[in-house]
Structures are given as C-alpha cells and as structure tokens.
Motif scaffolding. Structure first.
Motif, PDB file in Angstrom:
ATOM      1  N   UNK A   1       2.710  -5.123  -4.584  1.00 12.70           N
ATOM      2  CA  UNK A   1       1.956  -4.190  -5.408  1.00 12.70           C
ATOM      3  C   UNK A   1       1.517  -4.834  -6.718  1.00 12.70           C
ATOM      4  N   UNK A   2       2.351  -5.700  -7.283  1.00 10.64           N
ATOM      5  CA  UNK A   2       1.955  -6.414  -8.497  1.00 10.64           C
ATOM      6  C   UNK A   2       0.739  -7.296  -8.237  1.00 10.64           C
ATOM      7  N   UNK A   3       0.704  -7.942  -7.078  1.00 14.03           N
ATOM      8  CA  UNK A   3      -0.435  -8.785  -6.737  1.00 14.03           C
ATOM      9  C   UNK A   3      -1.697  -7.955  -6.522  1.00 14.03           C
ATOM     10  N   UNK A   4      -1.542  -6.793  -5.881  1.00 13.65           N
ATOM     11  CA  UNK A   4      -2.688  -5.889  -5.716  1.00 13.65           C
ATOM     12  C   UNK A   4      -3.243  -5.493  -7.078  1.00 13.65           C
ATOM     13  N   UNK A   5      -2.352  -5.116  -7.973  1.00 12.19           N
ATOM     14  CA  UNK A   5      -2.792  -4.745  -9.322  1.00 12.19           C
ATOM     15  C   UNK A   5      -3.478  -5.920 -10.015  1.00 12.19           C
ATOM     16  N   UNK A   6      -3.003  -7.126  -9.753  1.00 14.59           N
ATOM     17  CA  UNK A   6      -3.562  -8.308 -10.395  1.00 14.59           C
ATOM     18  C   UNK A   6      -5.003  -8.608 -10.018  1.00 14.59           C
ATOM     19  N   UNK A   7      -5.421  -8.191  -8.822  1.00 16.47           N
ATOM     20  CA  UNK A   7      -6.797  -8.469  -8.396  1.00 16.47           C
ATOM     21  C   UNK A   7      -7.692  -7.237  -8.503  1.00 16.47           C
ATOM     22  N   UNK A   8      -7.151  -6.140  -9.029  1.00 18.52           N
ATOM     23  CA  UNK A   8      -7.906  -4.894  -9.115  1.00 18.52           C
ATOM     24  C   UNK A   8      -8.504  -4.731 -10.510  1.00 18.52           C
ATOM     25  N   UNK A   9      -9.775  -4.364 -10.562  1.00 15.39           N
ATOM     26  CA  UNK A   9     -10.397  -4.066 -11.845  1.00 15.39           C
ATOM     27  C   UNK A   9      -9.742  -2.826 -12.457  1.00 15.39           C
ATOM     28  N   UNK A  10      -9.630  -2.757 -13.775  1.00 10.30           N
ATOM     29  CA  UNK A  10      -9.021  -1.586 -14.416  1.00 10.30           C
ATOM     30  C   UNK A  10      -9.742  -0.293 -14.035  1.00 10.30           C
ATOM     31  N   UNK A  11      -8.964   0.720 -13.682  1.00  4.41           N
ATOM     32  CA  UNK A  11      -9.535   2.019 -13.370  1.00  4.41           C
ATOM     33  C   UNK A  11     -10.174   2.134 -12.008  1.00  4.41           C
ATOM     34  N   UNK A  12     -10.010   1.119 -11.164  1.00  3.46           N
ATOM     35  CA  UNK A  12     -10.632   1.158  -9.836  1.00  3.46           C
ATOM     36  C   UNK A  12      -9.611   1.611  -8.795  1.00  3.46           C
ATOM     37  N   UNK A  13      -9.818   1.305  -7.527  1.00  7.34           N
ATOM     38  CA  UNK A  13      -9.175   2.044  -6.447  1.00  7.34           C
ATOM     39  C   UNK A  13      -8.352   1.176  -5.511  1.00  7.34           C
ATOM     40  N   UNK A  14      -7.272   1.775  -4.991  1.00  6.79           N
ATOM     41  CA  UNK A  14      -6.580   1.238  -3.825  1.00  6.79           C
ATOM     42  C   UNK A  14      -6.644   2.297  -2.733  1.00  6.79           C
ATOM     43  N   UNK A  15      -6.635   1.849  -1.497  1.00  6.65           N
ATOM     44  CA  UNK A  15      -6.593   2.754  -0.349  1.00  6.65           C
ATOM     45  C   UNK A  15      -5.651   2.155   0.674  1.00  6.65           C
ATOM     46  N   UNK A  16      -4.842   3.021   1.296  1.00  4.20           N
ATOM     47  CA  UNK A  16      -3.859   2.539   2.248  1.00  4.20           C
ATOM     48  C   UNK A  16      -3.600   3.607   3.296  1.00  4.20           C
ATOM     49  N   UNK A  17      -2.984   3.199   4.370  1.00  3.94           N
ATOM     50  CA  UNK A  17      -2.455   4.137   5.359  1.00  3.94           C
ATOM     51  C   UNK A  17      -1.155   3.554   5.876  1.00  3.94           C
TER      52      UNK A  17
END
Length: 212
Positions: A164-180
């Motif tokens: 999850x830290x790595x996901x946050x690291x490549x995500x622009x601020x205020x943008x989106x994650x999607x999962x199932x």
C-alpha cells in the motif's frame, strides 16, 4: 503469541480452523485491531508455484480477453475523467485494453512473463513489464498516476503495508485507487477456492477500511 502481520497488533484471535497444502499447515486468525483475517504462515508461494497450480497454470493458454464487470465499472464511475492508470497484477492486460479504448494512458505490471508478452502481442500495449509494485515504485520514483488498480491481488500478497505504501508512492495526490477481492462471507461453495497458499487474507468492507 504472534502479531498481526498487517498492523502489528498483539495476539490476534485464533480460529479453530487449519488448512494443509504442500506439506504446510496454515492457521486462520482475525486481528482485533484492523479486523483483517489472515492465514499463518503468511507467505506468498512465488511465481513458480502459480505456474504449476491447476487453478492458474492454464490461464495463458485460454485467457479471458474481456474486462470484467468490476473493471468496467471503475472506468464508468470515473468518466469522463481520463489520465494515467497503472494496473498492478495486470495479467494479459484485458482491463488496460478496455481502459485504453476509453482514453486512458495505460501501464501494467505482473510477475507472469508469459501473460505480459500476451498482452503486448494481443492488445499492443507497450507499457507492460514483469515487476512488482514495491520494486516498480522504487525504480520509477518520478512516475505518477491518476488511477492505480489491483483487481483480485490484495488477498495474494504477503507484504501489505509495503504494497500500500508503494501504491501511494506512485499515486498523484487526491487521485484514485480501485480494487476487488473475494468477500469473506461468501457462499460456501466458494470456500475451497479461498484458501492458502492462493489466498492469504480474507476481507470485508470494515477490515478494508480499517487497514487503509
């Protein structure tokens, strides 16, 4: 006593349930703090194991080329937004091909080299590579995405906080994650498919919210 491998809480509740496969006996626990249920030992079996497991080994020979309902739903939900998307565990790239047709700029990573090659050949997706999200985030520190997706992935990993830290690291601020992921109160007939070493954690809405 063991600690929760996701949040570090002490002495998770132990269920009177075990599962043995490949000579390893797994025990199921629920964390009283983050509410995630996990199997112990929490250990990903590695790409080589998946290449021989009957549930996964034939997927590249007869893949599902269409995006599924969950994958289509997130593109519809975010419309008319477009941007850059990274799909973690992209497989053959069927979701990314669908997103590309909707105007998204697509990248994908997976540990399955054959699936990555199929995605490049079938869909013409150039930005696919064999990698994991932790290594990718370290290697491409300047890469930022509007959407990071991981469909049916979180229940397989054994390094959730790093993931999850790595996901946050490549995500622009205020943008989106999607999962199932599988819902842990699923129908009984699905239970044999939701066991280690394939699936290592069991989730519902509350546990996902607590963990995130």
């Amino acid at each position: 006593p063991i600690e929760c491998p996701l949040c570090g809480a002490q002495t998770p509740f132990r269920y009177p349930r075990t599962h043995t496969e490949g000579g390893v006996t797994y025990t199921r626990y629920r964390c009283h703090a983050c509410l995630v249920e996990f199997w112990w030992p929490l250990r990903h079996p590695g790409p080589e194991w998946y290449s021989h497991d009957p549930r996964y080994a034939g997927r590249n020979a007869d893949p599902i080329w269409e995006a599924n309902w969950n994958q289509k739903k997130i593109i519809s939900y975010l419309a008319p937004a477009q941007g850059r998307v990274l799909d973690v565990g992209c497989g053959i790239g069927n979701f990314l091909a669908f997103a590309a047709r909707a105007g998204w700029k697509c990248s994908g990573i997976d540990f399955d080299a054959a699936a990555i090659e199929s995605g490049k050949t079938r869909f013409g997706l150039p930005h696919l590579e064999v990698n994991d999200i932790v290594t990718y985030a370290r290697a491409y520190r300047g890469e930022k995405f509007d959407l990071v997706t991981f469909f049916d992935v979180l229940e397989h990993v054994d390094n959730h906080t790093e993931f999850i830290a790595a996901v946050r690291g490549v995500l622009k601020p205020g943008r989106y994650v999607a999962m199932s992921m599988p819902y842990r109160e699923h129908a009984e007939w699905l239970a044999p498919l939701d066991l280690p070493p394939r699936h290592l954690t069991c989730w519902d809405r509350a546990s996902l919210e607590h963990f995130l």
